[in-house]
Design a protein around this motif. Structure first.
Motif: not given
Length: 293
Positions: A48-69
């Protein structure tokens, strides 16, 4: 009325084969709030923290949902714009202070460079702020520390450096990814106190990743309990410890060792409960997959 600092809506993150790592995660983090993300290893806390910061591991992708700052949907931004927004607004306190710091560079440039390059500060202003924060986290001779290499510092001092670096630009959001895991109990207690004090002074919102329910009780106002990438419970911390609604949450609390009662036997999370949860999640995944065909 001020909106949430962070708003995650139905976030699903998956591997290339479609296997979900996060399943419809939703949570809100208000200004000045500390929210703990808790669960066993592999529960999806750090993801979750990596998704927020935009540092997901290679090949891991957001497939649904929104993150708002601050109400700004990050998914609508270009990658370059997103990096700028996240860097200007948030900071990370990583888990391992040894690997998080570049061993070939002195401490000074590692704190000052982001302040100058990302936030546009002068070298003088950045250095003054770094010295101020190093003193605030109770590092003696901060000038000497700025001129030292990471290997010359203890683990506790390196973690204090990372805390100072995270709070230096006064971010509105900090992701603290198990920042006390590698430290002994005495140092851990001091690090938690420093994070809490700085957070209260600055009003920074903190997303605190941990597997330790004892840490949850000490530092957070809200807690999100995760299992296999799915939210099991989301409630005020006091409510969770006085009357948790989900059996998995109650099992985690029961499995936490108590210094007040050293004779109490260790009580691991029951294997039959783990099996039931995995089966439930598998059924939900199958239904979701069928619905999208």
């Amino acid at each position: 009325m001020t909106g949430p600092t962070l708003d995650i809506q139905n976030l699903t993150v998956a591997l290339p084969n479609g296997a979900p790592l996060l399943r419809d995660v939703s949570l809100r983090l208000q200004p000045g709030e500390v929210r703990a993300l808790v669960g066993e290893s592999g529960a999806g806390k750090s993801m979750i923290g990596k998704a927020v910061l935009g540092i997901l591991p290679p090949k891991v992708r957001r497939t649904r949902g929104e993150i708002l700052l601050r109400g700004q949907p990050l998914n609508a931004l270009s990658p370059a714009r997103r990096r700028r927004e996240v860097a200007a607004f948030s900071a990370l306190i990583p888990q391992d202070p040894l690997t998080a710091l570049n061993p070939l560079r002195k401490i000074g440039p590692q704190i000052l460079d982001p302040l100058r390059r990302i936030h546009g500060w002068s070298t003088t202003r950045a250095r003054d702020r770094a010295l101020e924060l190093l003193e605030r986290v109770q590092i003696r001779a901060p000038e000497r520390v700025l001129d030292s290499y990471p290997h010359a510092l203890s683990g506790g001092m390196r973690q204090r450096v990372l805390i100072a670096a995270a709070f230096a630009p006064s971010p509105r959001l900090i992701v603290a990814d198990e920042p006390t895991t590698a430290l002994d109990v005495t140092v851990q207690k001091e690090i938690l106190r420093l994070i809490r004090e700085l957070q209260q002074e600055t009003g920074t919102a903190v997303l605190f990743v941990t597997h330790d329910m004892g840490v949850v009780a000490k530092i957070s106002q809200q807690v999100t309990v995760l299992f296999a990438g799915k939210v099991m419970e989301d409630a005020p911390t006091a409510q969770v410890f006085t009357g948790a609604a989900h059996p998995y949450t109650r099992a985690l609390i029961a499995a936490t060792p108590s210094s007040a009662d050293l004779t109490r036997p260790f009580s691991p999370v029951p294997s039959d409960l783990i099996g039931e949860l995995h089966a439930q999640i598998a059924r939900e995944d199958a239904l979701r997959s069928e619905a999208t065909r």
